[in-house]
Design an enzyme around this catalytic site. Structure first.
Site, PDB file in Angstrom:
ATOM      1  N   CYS A 238       1.192  -1.254  -0.026  1.00 13.60           N
ATOM      2  CA  CYS A 238       0.063  -0.011  -0.495  1.00 13.60           C
ATOM      3  C   CYS A 238       1.005   1.223   0.147  1.00 13.60           C
ATOM      4  O   CYS A 238       0.261   2.326   0.820  1.00 13.60           O
ATOM      5  CB  CYS A 238      -1.063   0.257   1.295  1.00 13.60           C
ATOM      6  SG  CYS A 238      -1.899  -1.522   1.656  1.00 13.60           S
ATOM      7  N   ALA A 239       2.145   1.131  -0.969  1.00 16.97           N
ATOM      8  CA  ALA A 239       3.139   2.636  -0.884  1.00 16.97           C
ATOM      9  C   ALA A 239       2.280   4.120  -1.179  1.00 16.97           C
ATOM     10  O   ALA A 239       3.198   4.541  -0.643  1.00 16.97           O
ATOM     11  CB  ALA A 239       3.880   2.483  -2.354  1.00 16.97           C
ATOM     12  N   GLY A 243       6.329   7.611   0.816  1.00 22.39           N
ATOM     13  CA  GLY A 243       6.949   7.877   2.065  1.00 22.39           C
ATOM     14  C   GLY A 243       7.555   6.323   2.639  1.00 22.39           C
ATOM     15  O   GLY A 243       9.052   6.760   2.568  1.00 22.39           O
ATOM     16  N   LYS A 244       7.024   5.552   2.829  1.00 24.43           N
ATOM     17  CA  LYS A 244       7.433   4.245   2.985  1.00 24.43           C
ATOM     18  C   LYS A 244       8.195   3.866   2.803  1.00 24.43           C
ATOM     19  O   LYS A 244      10.354   2.782   2.935  1.00 24.43           O
ATOM     20  CB  LYS A 244       6.853   3.743   4.138  1.00 24.43           C
ATOM     21  CG  LYS A 244       5.843   4.396   5.254  1.00 24.43           C
ATOM     22  CD  LYS A 244       4.612   3.411   6.113  1.00 24.43           C
ATOM     23  CE  LYS A 244       4.476   4.119   7.473  1.00 24.43           C
ATOM     24  NZ  LYS A 244       3.823   5.276   6.745  1.00 24.43           N
ATOM     25  N   ASP A 262       0.065   0.104  -5.062  1.00 29.05           N
ATOM     26  CA  ASP A 262      -1.284   0.765  -4.998  1.00 29.05           C
ATOM     27  C   ASP A 262      -2.136   0.651  -5.800  1.00 29.05           C
ATOM     28  O   ASP A 262      -2.145   0.710  -6.890  1.00 29.05           O
ATOM     29  CB  ASP A 262      -0.580   2.052  -4.615  1.00 29.05           C
ATOM     30  CG  ASP A 262      -1.786   2.510  -3.283  1.00 29.05           C
ATOM     31  OD1 ASP A 262      -1.291   2.897  -2.202  1.00 29.05           O
ATOM     32  OD2 ASP A 262      -2.610   2.502  -3.245  1.00 29.05           O
ATOM     33  N   ASP A 306       0.581  -0.878   5.021  1.00 23.91           N
ATOM     34  CA  ASP A 306       0.600   0.349   5.665  1.00 23.91           C
ATOM     35  C   ASP A 306      -0.537   0.592   5.365  1.00 23.91           C
ATOM     36  O   ASP A 306      -1.642   1.410   4.269  1.00 23.91           O
ATOM     37  CB  ASP A 306       1.144   1.091   5.411  1.00 23.91           C
ATOM     38  CG  ASP A 306       1.002   2.378   5.857  1.00 23.91           C
ATOM     39  OD1 ASP A 306      -0.024   2.468   7.179  1.00 23.91           O
ATOM     40  OD2 ASP A 306       1.883   3.499   5.794  1.00 23.91           O
ATOM     41  N   CYS A 359      -2.688   4.456  10.620  1.00 23.15           N
ATOM     42  CA  CYS A 359      -2.058   5.257  11.376  1.00 23.15           C
ATOM     43  C   CYS A 359      -3.586   5.466  11.935  1.00 23.15           C
ATOM     44  O   CYS A 359      -3.927   6.582  12.040  1.00 23.15           O
ATOM     45  CB  CYS A 359      -2.139   6.434  10.679  1.00 23.15           C
ATOM     46  SG  CYS A 359      -3.252   6.282   9.261  1.00 23.15           S
TER      47      CYS A 359
END
Length: 429
Positions: A238-239, A243-244, A262, A306, A359
């Site tokens: 889930c790019a 950022g990650k 993604d 993510d 998050c």
């Protein structure tokens, strides 16, 4: 603009948000376009007033006995920005752009004792989430909510492929940047007060050269805990904007391979320019096409998920979403997370690790998902995070962080970061 005009503008923006049901960022942008006389300092101050009002919407409305835009902004001006009602009324009397002067009733309400409010109001949290928050944080849930209602810092991750922390700190010295507590590559600019402006570091020479990326320290922590090492084969499922992915590439020193994917092509679009600016050469972007990842099944050392979530961990930055969250949206995200985890499992090779990140601070999206996944996929077990933390981060792990199901929860109160959940699930050899 003087303070009275800024207060009027903040009231106008909040009324616009309520009337048009649109994000605060859009309403602020629209106000700026319609009032081009306002300078950067004015726009920053108005934005601060609006966001401060929304962060503590419940507690300020309780004190004022009113949740109107005017009531919320006046509460911020007095309770958060420490103006007195008398000073405000004197300023309002001399300014044609000012709101109406505070009434005697409003002045009296500003003396209300906030500790007499119900717990969910003191925590500035939607009441329907109280059982979830109690499950997640036990007796500290009110304090966690209060910390979530504060202003966030501006955090950056130093790109070790192109620079180092000392250089970036020197470059950002004019903004009083300091190193982060946990992330060994992190730099932070503490939040200001009242009408202070957050610097736009994306126009800085160092950013344009790829020396650093804007990234919350919590996001840096979970990326570091993913444990990607040089030579690994890693799938970032889930790019998003990457950022990650960029953090993983730096940890791998451009050795090995990262596959960035993604399901939403639009979310993925910014990654190409970011990869180039950061000098990340070991990333292969996979477009969302049928069979795009079929050749990776059973071959990955690390699969990073993510997951899409409610974003409850980012409420300091997007406080308007706190008051829009519904049980229906939470249920939708839970279903998406379960499906993504099951899909991700097939890419993990024996002995490899599935990294689950959200998050969110809600157990429904965190421990509950981990527990349910392990029941469906008994070939996976929870990895001990303590050695991962010790080998990857710059300060010891607080005993408060581990969750019931073997993950960890980062929060503004615990780690001075956004809210994040992290769990490492290892596949049997």
């Amino acid at each position: 603009m003087r303070l009275p005009g800024r207060l009027s503008a903040a009231i106008e923006v909040l009324n616009d948000v309520e009337a048009r049901k649109r994000p605060v960022s859009e309403a602020l942008k629209a106000w700026g376009l319609g009032n081009r006389f306002a300078g950067a300092g004015d726009r920053a101050a108005i934005g601060n007033l609006v966001y401060d009002a929304l962060r503590r919407r419940a507690s300020h409305a309780f004190i004022m006995g009113d949740d109107s835009a005017r009531a919320l902004v006046l509460a911020v001006a007095v309770l958060d920005w420490h103006n007195t009602p008398e000073t405000l009324n004197a300023a309002f009397a001399d300014d044609a752009h000012a709101p109406a002067q505070l009434s005697d009733a409003e002045i009296a309400r500003l003396q209300t004792d906030p500790t007499t409010a119900p717990d969910h109001i003191r925590a500035d949290m939607p009441e329907w989430l109280v059982p979830s928050l109690q499950r997640a944080f036990g007796p500290n849930w009110v304090a966690e909510g209060q910390a979530m209602a504060g202003r966030p810092s501006l955090d950056m991750r130093v790109n070790a492929l192109k620079s180092n922390r000392d250089r970036v700190l020197k470059n950002l010295k004019r903004f009083d940047a300091v190193q982060t507590q946990f992330s060994p590559n992190g730099v932070t600019i503490p939040p200001g007060e009242r009408d202070s402006r957050t610097p736009n570091v994306t126009t800085d020479e160092g950013y344009l050269k790829g020396w650093f990326e804007v990234q919350d320290q919590g996001s840096q922590i979970v990326a570091a805990l993913a444990g990607a090492r040089p030579g690994n084969q890693v799938l970032d499922l889930c790019a998003g904007a990457g950022g990650k992915t960029l953090a993983l590439a730096a940890d791998m020193t451009n050795k090995g391979q990262i596959f960035a994917y993604d399901s939403d092509r639009n979310r993925l679009a910014p990654i190409y320019d970011r990869l180039k600016r950061n000098g990340a050469r070991n990333v292969q972007v996979r477009a969302p096409l049928d069979g795009a990842l079929d050749d990776l099944v059973g071959k990955m050392d690390r699969v990073v998920v993510d997951a899409p979530c409610t974003g409850t961990g980012t409420w300091r930055r997007r406080p308007d979403t706190k008051w829009k969250l519904t049980p229906e949206l939470l249920a939708t995200r839970q279903a998406e997370q379960s499906a993504i985890l099951d899909d991700a499992a097939r890419f993990v090779k024996p002995g490899g690790t599935l990294i689950y990140i959200t998050c969110s601070i809600l157990p429904e999206e965190n421990d509950d998902q981990t527990t349910a996944f392990l029941a469906r996929q008994p070939q996976f077990v929870v990895a001990d995070i303590a050695p991962l933390w010790q080998s990857s981060l710059a300060a010891p792990m607080s005993p408060e962080l581990p969750s019931v199901a073997g993950g960890i929860i980062l929060t503004p109160r615990r780690t001075a970061t956004d809210g994040f959940y992290f769990a490492a699930l290892t596949r049997a050899e």
